[in-house]
Design a protein around this motif. Sequence first.
Motif, PDB file in Angstrom:
ATOM      1  N   ALA A   1       0.803  -1.319  -0.028  1.00 29.24           N
ATOM      2  CA  ALA A   1      -0.155  -0.042   0.151  1.00 29.24           C
ATOM      3  C   ALA A   1       0.795   1.272   0.055  1.00 29.24           C
ATOM      4  O   ALA A   1       0.652   2.118  -0.827  1.00 29.24           O
ATOM      5  N   LEU A   2       1.817   1.274   0.642  1.00 30.75           N
ATOM      6  CA  LEU A   2       2.820   2.293   0.825  1.00 30.75           C
ATOM      7  C   LEU A   2       3.624   2.746  -0.404  1.00 30.75           C
ATOM      8  O   LEU A   2       3.678   3.696  -1.110  1.00 30.75           O
ATOM      9  N   VAL A   3       3.943   1.484  -1.373  1.00 27.33           N
ATOM     10  CA  VAL A   3       4.528   1.600  -2.501  1.00 27.33           C
ATOM     11  C   VAL A   3       3.603   2.292  -3.592  1.00 27.33           C
ATOM     12  O   VAL A   3       4.104   2.904  -4.386  1.00 27.33           O
ATOM     13  N   LYS A   4       2.494   1.608  -3.519  1.00 24.92           N
ATOM     14  CA  LYS A   4       1.446   2.155  -4.247  1.00 24.92           C
ATOM     15  C   LYS A   4       1.069   3.631  -3.893  1.00 24.92           C
ATOM     16  O   LYS A   4       0.739   4.361  -5.060  1.00 24.92           O
ATOM     17  N   MET A   5       0.990   4.156  -3.006  1.00 20.99           N
ATOM     18  CA  MET A   5       0.809   5.453  -2.897  1.00 20.99           C
ATOM     19  C   MET A   5       1.999   6.509  -3.363  1.00 20.99           C
ATOM     20  O   MET A   5       1.811   7.388  -3.911  1.00 20.99           O
ATOM     21  N   SER A   6       3.106   6.030  -3.241  1.00 19.89           N
ATOM     22  CA  SER A   6       4.419   6.713  -3.769  1.00 19.89           C
ATOM     23  C   SER A   6       4.244   6.590  -5.168  1.00 19.89           C
ATOM     24  O   SER A   6       4.502   7.653  -6.201  1.00 19.89           O
ATOM     25  N   ASP A   7       4.031   5.410  -5.962  1.00 21.05           N
ATOM     26  CA  ASP A   7       3.884   5.373  -7.356  1.00 21.05           C
ATOM     27  C   ASP A   7       2.756   6.049  -7.720  1.00 21.05           C
ATOM     28  O   ASP A   7       2.885   6.667  -8.977  1.00 21.05           O
ATOM     29  N   ASP A   8       1.565   6.135  -7.281  1.00 17.86           N
ATOM     30  CA  ASP A   8       0.376   7.235  -7.670  1.00 17.86           C
ATOM     31  C   ASP A   8       0.773   8.546  -7.473  1.00 17.86           C
ATOM     32  O   ASP A   8      -0.185   9.353  -7.743  1.00 17.86           O
ATOM     33  N   GLY A   9       1.749   8.859  -6.655  1.00 18.82           N
ATOM     34  CA  GLY A   9       1.969  10.425  -6.518  1.00 18.82           C
ATOM     35  C   GLY A   9       1.357  10.764  -5.216  1.00 18.82           C
ATOM     36  O   GLY A   9       1.405  12.168  -5.013  1.00 18.82           O
ATOM     37  N   ARG A  10       0.779  10.148  -4.601  1.00 17.01           N
ATOM     38  CA  ARG A  10       0.021  10.502  -3.288  1.00 17.01           C
ATOM     39  C   ARG A  10       0.943  10.866  -2.165  1.00 17.01           C
ATOM     40  O   ARG A  10       0.616  11.937  -1.301  1.00 17.01           O
ATOM     41  N   VAL A  11       1.906  10.203  -2.247  1.00 16.17           N
ATOM     42  CA  VAL A  11       3.215  10.414  -1.176  1.00 16.17           C
ATOM     43  C   VAL A  11       4.457  10.834  -2.003  1.00 16.17           C
ATOM     44  O   VAL A  11       4.798   9.881  -2.770  1.00 16.17           O
ATOM     45  N   THR A  12       5.311  11.688  -1.829  1.00 14.65           N
ATOM     46  CA  THR A  12       6.488  11.656  -2.549  1.00 14.65           C
ATOM     47  C   THR A  12       7.519  10.606  -1.947  1.00 14.65           C
ATOM     48  O   THR A  12       7.360  10.074  -0.861  1.00 14.65           O
ATOM     49  N   PRO A  13       8.317  10.117  -3.028  1.00 10.53           N
ATOM     50  CA  PRO A  13       9.114   8.990  -2.727  1.00 10.53           C
ATOM     51  C   PRO A  13      10.006   9.046  -1.213  1.00 10.53           C
ATOM     52  O   PRO A  13      10.033   8.240  -0.637  1.00 10.53           O
ATOM     53  N   LYS A  14      10.596  10.427  -1.294  1.00 12.83           N
ATOM     54  CA  LYS A  14      11.337  10.469   0.010  1.00 12.83           C
ATOM     55  C   LYS A  14      10.560  10.317   1.282  1.00 12.83           C
ATOM     56  O   LYS A  14      11.016   9.662   2.226  1.00 12.83           O
ATOM     57  N   ASN A  15       9.156  10.938   1.291  1.00  8.28           N
ATOM     58  CA  ASN A  15       8.406  10.700   2.474  1.00  8.28           C
ATOM     59  C   ASN A  15       8.214   9.401   2.597  1.00  8.28           C
ATOM     60  O   ASN A  15       7.799   9.026   3.657  1.00  8.28           O
ATOM     61  N   ALA A  16       7.766   8.589   1.489  1.00  8.40           N
ATOM     62  CA  ALA A  16       7.531   7.082   1.697  1.00  8.40           C
ATOM     63  C   ALA A  16       8.710   6.254   2.158  1.00  8.40           C
ATOM     64  O   ALA A  16       8.316   5.388   3.139  1.00  8.40           O
ATOM     65  N   ARG A  17       9.903   6.706   1.832  1.00  8.07           N
ATOM     66  CA  ARG A  17      11.059   6.022   2.456  1.00  8.07           C
ATOM     67  C   ARG A  17      11.278   6.359   3.547  1.00  8.07           C
ATOM     68  O   ARG A  17      11.593   5.403   4.506  1.00  8.07           O
ATOM     69  N   ASP A  18      10.885   7.532   3.923  1.00 11.94           N
ATOM     70  CA  ASP A  18      11.276   7.843   5.567  1.00 11.94           C
ATOM     71  C   ASP A  18      10.153   7.124   6.552  1.00 11.94           C
ATOM     72  O   ASP A  18      10.548   6.570   7.555  1.00 11.94           O
ATOM     73  N   LEU A  19       8.898   7.242   6.048  1.00 13.03           N
ATOM     74  CA  LEU A  19       7.962   6.409   6.539  1.00 13.03           C
ATOM     75  C   LEU A  19       8.133   4.859   6.865  1.00 13.03           C
ATOM     76  O   LEU A  19       8.053   4.245   7.632  1.00 13.03           O
ATOM     77  N   LEU A  20       8.613   4.425   5.493  1.00 14.61           N
ATOM     78  CA  LEU A  20       9.093   3.037   5.504  1.00 14.61           C
ATOM     79  C   LEU A  20      10.083   2.647   6.862  1.00 14.61           C
ATOM     80  O   LEU A  20      10.086   1.621   7.316  1.00 14.61           O
ATOM     81  N   GLN A  21      11.075   3.436   6.752  1.00 14.37           N
ATOM     82  CA  GLN A  21      12.102   3.167   7.659  1.00 14.37           C
ATOM     83  C   GLN A  21      11.433   3.209   9.193  1.00 14.37           C
ATOM     84  O   GLN A  21      12.004   2.512  10.174  1.00 14.37           O
ATOM     85  N   GLU A  22      10.481   3.856   9.340  1.00 16.36           N
ATOM     86  CA  GLU A  22      10.025   4.241  10.792  1.00 16.36           C
ATOM     87  C   GLU A  22       8.932   2.929  11.105  1.00 16.36           C
ATOM     88  O   GLU A  22       9.005   2.582  12.196  1.00 16.36           O
ATOM     89  N   ILE A  23       8.341   2.418  10.080  1.00 17.51           N
ATOM     90  CA  ILE A  23       7.433   1.447  10.362  1.00 17.51           C
ATOM     91  C   ILE A  23       7.716  -0.025   9.873  1.00 17.51           C
ATOM     92  O   ILE A  23       6.759  -0.905  10.305  1.00 17.51           O
ATOM     93  N   LEU A  24       8.975  -0.144   9.430  1.00 12.74           N
ATOM     94  CA  LEU A  24       9.171  -1.353   8.696  1.00 12.74           C
ATOM     95  C   LEU A  24       9.557  -2.527  10.077  1.00 12.74           C
ATOM     96  O   LEU A  24       8.950  -3.692   9.805  1.00 12.74           O
ATOM     97  N   PHE A  25      10.007  -1.987  11.001  1.00 11.40           N
ATOM     98  CA  PHE A  25      10.168  -3.277  12.277  1.00 11.40           C
ATOM     99  C   PHE A  25       9.308  -2.903  13.382  1.00 11.40           C
ATOM    100  O   PHE A  25       9.353  -3.841  14.056  1.00 11.40           O
ATOM    101  N   ASP A  26       8.508  -1.824  13.287  1.00 10.66           N
ATOM    102  CA  ASP A  26       7.424  -1.576  14.392  1.00 10.66           C
ATOM    103  C   ASP A  26       5.854  -1.862  13.889  1.00 10.66           C
ATOM    104  O   ASP A  26       4.997  -1.863  14.503  1.00 10.66           O
ATOM    105  N   GLY A  27       5.744  -1.993  12.617  1.00 13.69           N
ATOM    106  CA  GLY A  27       4.460  -2.233  11.857  1.00 13.69           C
ATOM    107  C   GLY A  27       3.617  -0.947  12.120  1.00 13.69           C
ATOM    108  O   GLY A  27       4.127   0.434  12.420  1.00 13.69           O
ATOM    109  N   GLY A  28       2.544  -1.130  11.385  1.00 11.72           N
ATOM    110  CA  GLY A  28       1.552   0.426  11.213  1.00 11.72           C
ATOM    111  C   GLY A  28       0.960   0.327   9.952  1.00 11.72           C
ATOM    112  O   GLY A  28       0.994  -0.430   9.073  1.00 11.72           O
ATOM    113  N   ASP A  29      -0.010   1.148   9.928  1.00 10.30           N
ATOM    114  CA  ASP A  29      -0.971   1.140   8.822  1.00 10.30           C
ATOM    115  C   ASP A  29      -0.443   2.536   7.896  1.00 10.30           C
ATOM    116  O   ASP A  29      -0.721   3.900   8.364  1.00 10.30           O
TER     117      ASP A  29
END
Length: 481
Positions: A378-406
């Motif tokens: 879902a996060l990758v798709k938001m980046s692909d669709d332009g809803r989230v910038t790639p940088k913000n998507a990557r920053d959010l991924l690093q935050e939730i990758l090991f802790d989980g989240g929506d």
Amino acid sequence: MSRPAHPDYDVVIGLEVHCQLRTESKLFSSAAVSYGDAPNQHVTEVCLALPGALPVLNGRAVELAIRAGLALDCKIHPTSVFARKNYFYPDLPKGYQISQFEEPVCTGGRLDILVGGERKRIGITRIHMEEDAGKSIHEGAVTTQVDLNRSGVPLVEIVSEPDLRSAEEVGAYLRTLRQILRYVGASDADMEKGQLRCDANVSLRPHGETTLGTRREIKNLNSFRNAQAAVKTEIENQANLLDDGGTVIQATVGYDADADRIFVMRTKENADDYRYFPDPDLIPLVVPEERIAEIRSALPELPAARADRFASEYGLKVDDAAVLTSSRELADWFESAASAHGTGKAVANWIIRDVLSALNDRDVDIDAVALSPDAFAALVKMSDDGRVTPKNARDLLQEILFDGGDPEALVQERGLEAVSDTGELEALVDAAIASNPQAVESFAAGDKKSLNFLMGQVMKQSQGKADPGSVREILARKLGG
């Protein structure tokens, strides 16, 4: 193919790999298989070789041995025989090890390895089941204590044909073998825990000859690095000896990794020395063909076949497909995410660039990831669709990758939605141009880097939410670049 280690000699290497099977109890007793516990906590009368104690075969171990054999394309023998291998060692209470000799459970397989970009097939002579010995703990020069927690742990010994020709091929063989054993669930094959150990038989013969040279066996190599280094050192030692007119004496040797030194443990040891004979306490092992077929049908897709499928089905590069199938868990995670996203290639790029980098930084496997494949997709798709910038998507991924989240909820909660309104972007660009006349002048004078500076100002004002591509396009239009 890997280059010869020494130009005057053909190197011939065969490997004997001892692999601990993934069972909860030992091969012939109900004692638990455990690692790192206090000495002698997991023993029964069978482990202690008390008079009258009789072995009872672990059926799960048989199934896992057959799995390993099928994964390596071996012939599975419906009937095999356990034998006594007689030798004295302080941590072998019975004075013999229960193994298989003349009639093993598996014979005649193969393992394909990749070295220097080329594939090579290594023959598998046999796979036989056996029990592990205990462990001697040496304290100082005069005291030895014995820990029997490991005594009776189920193993398979996987014996290769003498088809290997270099230390590099040895490393490739061991890594590929471990990958396959893990894929089919036969073993965790954790070398740090002693679950995968290797003996290497090395011999040299003058280049072009067909008669095998005298072999020396390097015992108990417990890491890929040590195995390659030991084989390389032994090859050099034998080559130097033959160059000087000497004769190689058959011996069992060890490897001191700290000193990069081979040392002799004992000379000339053959199968006759072990006085094998069928174990009178164990009847022949009979596995019906129907049961073998059931085990075969339950095998997962093996890594090489899965990598080929990933390359064709998802349009991945061969190297990327190999990375994504390096473990069964990673391949499963990728496929779940690809299914949820709809485009496997996009998901693969994010996993290889961002997820694996984060795993490497923590020295953990994909099992440590708390983010579900669906949420990741879902996060990758938001980046692909332009809803989230790639940088913000990557920053959010690093935050939730090991802790989980929506990701969806977090993007909404934190206002991370990308700025896509053309009017709003135009206003941000106009403000950046007005606030930075020197950068505008520099751009007009031919300094193209000024455009990047102005882009940075826009991104800063938008808190990273502006689409970089749209910002660049508007800037270039307004600046006439």
